[in-house]
Write a protein that holds these residues in place. Structure first.
Motif, PDB file in Angstrom:
ATOM      1  N   PHE A  24      51.527  24.941  52.107  1.00  0.00           N
ATOM      2  CA  PHE A  24      51.146  25.775  50.970  1.00  0.00           C
ATOM      3  C   PHE A  24      50.752  27.198  51.369  1.00  0.00           C
ATOM      4  N   THR A  25      49.803  27.337  52.305  1.00  0.00           N
ATOM      5  CA  THR A  25      49.158  28.642  52.504  1.00  0.00           C
ATOM      6  C   THR A  25      49.794  29.461  53.635  1.00  0.00           C
ATOM      7  N   ASP A  26      51.109  29.571  53.606  1.00  0.00           N
ATOM      8  CA  ASP A  26      51.779  30.404  54.604  1.00  0.00           C
ATOM      9  C   ASP A  26      51.672  31.881  54.220  1.00  0.00           C
ATOM     10  N   TYR A  27      52.295  32.756  55.004  1.00  0.00           N
ATOM     11  CA  TYR A  27      52.080  34.192  54.791  1.00  0.00           C
ATOM     12  C   TYR A  27      52.586  34.686  53.438  1.00  0.00           C
ATOM     13  N   LYS A  28      53.635  34.054  52.902  1.00  0.00           N
ATOM     14  CA  LYS A  28      54.131  34.466  51.577  1.00  0.00           C
ATOM     15  C   LYS A  28      53.054  34.224  50.525  1.00  0.00           C
ATOM     16  N   PHE A  29      52.476  33.035  50.575  1.00  0.00           N
ATOM     17  CA  PHE A  29      51.398  32.702  49.638  1.00  0.00           C
ATOM     18  C   PHE A  29      50.188  33.598  49.867  1.00  0.00           C
ATOM     19  N   ARG A  30      49.783  33.759  51.134  1.00  0.00           N
ATOM     20  CA  ARG A  30      48.569  34.535  51.447  1.00  0.00           C
ATOM     21  C   ARG A  30      48.670  35.973  50.955  1.00  0.00           C
ATOM     22  N   ASN A  31      49.822  36.607  51.210  1.00  0.00           N
ATOM     23  CA  ASN A  31      49.989  38.000  50.793  1.00  0.00           C
ATOM     24  C   ASN A  31      49.979  38.146  49.276  1.00  0.00           C
ATOM     25  N   ALA A  32      50.658  37.240  48.597  1.00  0.00           N
ATOM     26  CA  ALA A  32      50.683  37.289  47.130  1.00  0.00           C
ATOM     27  C   ALA A  32      49.284  37.016  46.568  1.00  0.00           C
ATOM     28  N   PHE A  33      48.607  36.042  47.144  1.00  0.00           N
ATOM     29  CA  PHE A  33      47.247  35.710  46.686  1.00  0.00           C
ATOM     30  C   PHE A  33      46.327  36.920  46.846  1.00  0.00           C
ATOM     31  N   ASN A  34      46.383  37.538  48.007  1.00  0.00           N
ATOM     32  CA  ASN A  34      45.522  38.679  48.299  1.00  0.00           C
ATOM     33  C   ASN A  34      45.810  39.841  47.336  1.00  0.00           C
ATOM     34  N   HIS A  35      47.087  40.027  47.026  1.00  0.00           N
ATOM     35  CA  HIS A  35      47.497  41.126  46.139  1.00  0.00           C
ATOM     36  C   HIS A  35      47.015  40.910  44.704  1.00  0.00           C
ATOM     37  N   PHE A  36      47.179  39.707  44.188  1.00  0.00           N
ATOM     38  CA  PHE A  36      46.883  39.464  42.770  1.00  0.00           C
ATOM     39  C   PHE A  36      45.441  39.049  42.486  1.00  0.00           C
TER      40      PHE A  36
ATOM     41  N   THR B  76      30.385  35.730  38.601  1.00  0.00           N
ATOM     42  CA  THR B  76      30.715  35.614  37.179  1.00  0.00           C
ATOM     43  C   THR B  76      31.488  34.324  36.919  1.00  0.00           C
ATOM     44  N   THR B  77      31.379  33.833  35.693  1.00  0.00           N
ATOM     45  CA  THR B  77      32.205  32.686  35.286  1.00  0.00           C
ATOM     46  C   THR B  77      33.253  33.140  34.268  1.00  0.00           C
ATOM     47  N   GLU B  78      33.309  34.451  34.053  1.00  0.00           N
ATOM     48  CA  GLU B  78      34.273  35.018  33.094  1.00  0.00           C
ATOM     49  C   GLU B  78      35.603  35.313  33.781  1.00  0.00           C
ATOM     50  N   TYR B  79      36.668  34.798  33.194  1.00  0.00           N
ATOM     51  CA  TYR B  79      38.010  35.125  33.692  1.00  0.00           C
ATOM     52  C   TYR B  79      38.442  36.475  33.126  1.00  0.00           C
ATOM     53  N   PRO B  80      39.331  37.192  33.813  1.00  0.00           N
ATOM     54  CA  PRO B  80      39.863  38.422  33.218  1.00  0.00           C
ATOM     55  C   PRO B  80      40.594  38.103  31.912  1.00  0.00           C
ATOM     56  N   LYS B  81      40.594  39.058  30.997  1.00  0.00           N
ATOM     57  CA  LYS B  81      41.241  38.824  29.692  1.00  0.00           C
ATOM     58  C   LYS B  81      42.733  38.536  29.846  1.00  0.00           C
ATOM     59  N   ASN B  82      43.334  39.160  30.846  1.00  0.00           N
ATOM     60  CA  ASN B  82      44.776  38.948  31.065  1.00  0.00           C
ATOM     61  C   ASN B  82      45.021  37.906  32.167  1.00  0.00           C
ATOM     62  N   ARG B  83      44.155  36.917  32.199  1.00  0.00           N
ATOM     63  CA  ARG B  83      44.202  35.870  33.243  1.00  0.00           C
ATOM     64  C   ARG B  83      45.602  35.287  33.449  1.00  0.00           C
ATOM     65  N   PHE B  84      46.242  34.874  32.356  1.00  0.00           N
ATOM     66  CA  PHE B  84      47.530  34.180  32.510  1.00  0.00           C
ATOM     67  C   PHE B  84      48.696  35.130  32.747  1.00  0.00           C
TER      68      PHE B  84
ATOM     69  N   ILE C   3      48.334  37.679  34.871  1.00  0.00           N
ATOM     70  CA  ILE C   3      48.212  37.838  36.336  1.00  0.00           C
ATOM     71  C   ILE C   3      48.761  36.595  37.037  1.00  0.00           C
ATOM     72  N   PHE C   4      48.350  35.427  36.542  1.00  0.00           N
ATOM     73  CA  PHE C   4      48.794  34.155  37.133  1.00  0.00           C
ATOM     74  C   PHE C   4      50.320  34.062  37.072  1.00  0.00           C
ATOM     75  N   ASN C   5      50.880  34.462  35.928  1.00  0.00           N
ATOM     76  CA  ASN C   5      52.332  34.431  35.723  1.00  0.00           C
ATOM     77  C   ASN C   5      53.050  35.332  36.740  1.00  0.00           C
ATOM     78  N   GLU C   6      52.531  36.530  36.937  1.00  0.00           N
ATOM     79  CA  GLU C   6      53.130  37.464  37.907  1.00  0.00           C
ATOM     80  C   GLU C   6      53.057  36.904  39.328  1.00  0.00           C
ATOM     81  N   PHE C   7      51.909  36.319  39.646  1.00  0.00           N
ATOM     82  CA  PHE C   7      51.718  35.698  40.966  1.00  0.00           C
ATOM     83  C   PHE C   7      52.745  34.579  41.166  1.00  0.00           C
ATOM     84  N   HIS C   8      52.865  33.715  40.155  1.00  0.00           N
ATOM     85  CA  HIS C   8      53.837  32.621  40.235  1.00  0.00           C
ATOM     86  C   HIS C   8      55.247  33.161  40.475  1.00  0.00           C
ATOM     87  N   ASP C   9      55.623  34.192  39.688  1.00  0.00           N
ATOM     88  CA  ASP C   9      56.984  34.724  39.790  1.00  0.00           C
ATOM     89  C   ASP C   9      57.255  35.307  41.176  1.00  0.00           C
TER      90      ASP C   9
END
Length: 317
Positions: free
Chosen positions: A13-25, A237-245, A247-253
């Motif tokens: 799971f946590t190879d460099y492709k994942f790590r870089n995308a995670f860090n960015h988003f 904080t326990t508040e998610y960003p308003k555009n949570r999904f 961001i998640f969608n962009e990360f997934h893509d």
């Protein structure tokens, strides 16, 4: 006390492709540990491992390579390799709980052999200038196994010991054993990091209140299930960003596109993403339904349709 957050390595799971995308988003992680390097008796490092820790593939990240072995020559070989790349530290995995590893006396299966651990560390510290850190469980069969190892570890200048508060036999089932983790704290002079079931800001705060001396926290599966968790902990904080999904969608893509380009054929990418969705689904209101939708997608086109529907529904809810 400032809190340092570390990404525990998850094989596959946590190879460099994942790590870089995670860090960015998402951000929030101070240090990433790379999935372990395993040599299987030959002093040859697979290309996938090499690629994963190449400095040019990790330019914006602090990464610590990891090894899994019970063979000192393998350890020395990998230590020399990572030193030549410019790494100062090598993390030794005595935590992996999976039977295919533990039956060979590696990962958490090695904790019950303090003499072997001692002989390996003795030679490493005599023949290499690599800084060694440890990633451990509390044992394989019982949480007492580690208590025989800690006095040995105290005789070496280890950077730290990160302990996942379970035994190997549990895999990831059942709860963490916080009493046994406290015993580790009481019986070692080394810097300790905590790992295990940091799945929400509330869970983190409970652990923080209980273990006031800990300021390094390792997040594994919780980080994939909820990628916003580290930054939310950091920002208290326990508040998610308003555009949570969004961001998640962009990360997934991004990770889908990168893995799709690297893997050959439709089946490997489907299996790869299915593994991620086992965790990602937990971020959605109906995890079972979400995962089932992904699982039912018979090809890449249907998979992409399913993903679009899942994110659209989440954004509109």
């Amino acid at each position: 006390m400032s809190q340092t957050l570390l990404a525990s390595p998850l094989q596959g799971f946590t190879d460099y492709k994942f790590r870089n995308a995670f860090n960015h988003f998402f951000g929030g992680i101070d240090t990433f540990y790379s999935p372990y390097i395993r040599l299987n008796g030959k002093l040859v490092i697979k290309n996938s491992y090499k690629k994963d820790i190449l400095l040019e593939n990790n330019t914006e990240l602090e990464v610590i390579p990891q090894i899994i072995t019970n063979d000192v020559e393998e350890f020395l070989f990998v230590a020399k390799y990572v030193r030549e790349l410019g790494y100062k530290e090598l993390n030794w995995n005595l935590g992996c709980p999976y039977p295919m590893v533990t039956k060979r006396g590696m990962g958490s299966g090695l904790i019950a052999d303090p003499e072997k651990i001692n002989s390996i560390l003795h030679k490493i510290h005599n023949e290499s200038d690599i800084l060694v850190s440890m990633k451990m469980r509390m044992g394989y069969e019982t949480p007492e196994e580690i208590l025989d190892v800690l006095p040995i570890l105290d005789t070496y200048p280890l950077k730290n010991i990160a302990i996942h508060a379970r035994i190997g036999k549990q895999l990831y089932k059942g709860g963490t054993n916080l009493e046994a983790f406290q015993k580790c704290l009481d019986n070692s002079k080394h810097k300790m990091y905590y790992n295990g079931d940091i799945t929400s800001v509330a869970a983190f705060k409970k652990l923080q209140e209980r273990f006031t001396s800990i300021d390094h926290w390792m997040i594994g599966r919780g980080l994939i299930a909820d990628p916003f968790l580290p930054s939310m902990i950091k920002n208290d904080t326990t508040e998610y960003p308003k555009n949570r999904f969004d961001i998640f969608n962009e990360f997934h893509d991004r990770i889908f596109t990168e893995y799709d380009a690297a893997l050959s054929g439709p089946t490997p990418i489907k299996m790869k993403m299915l593994g991620f969705w086992e965790y990602f689904s937990k971020s959605f209101s109906n995890p079972q339904k979400t995962y089932k939708k992904i699982k039912k997608a018979s090809n890449v086109k249907n998979y992409q349709i399913a993903v679009r529907e899942i994110f659209k529904e989440a954004k509109n809810s």
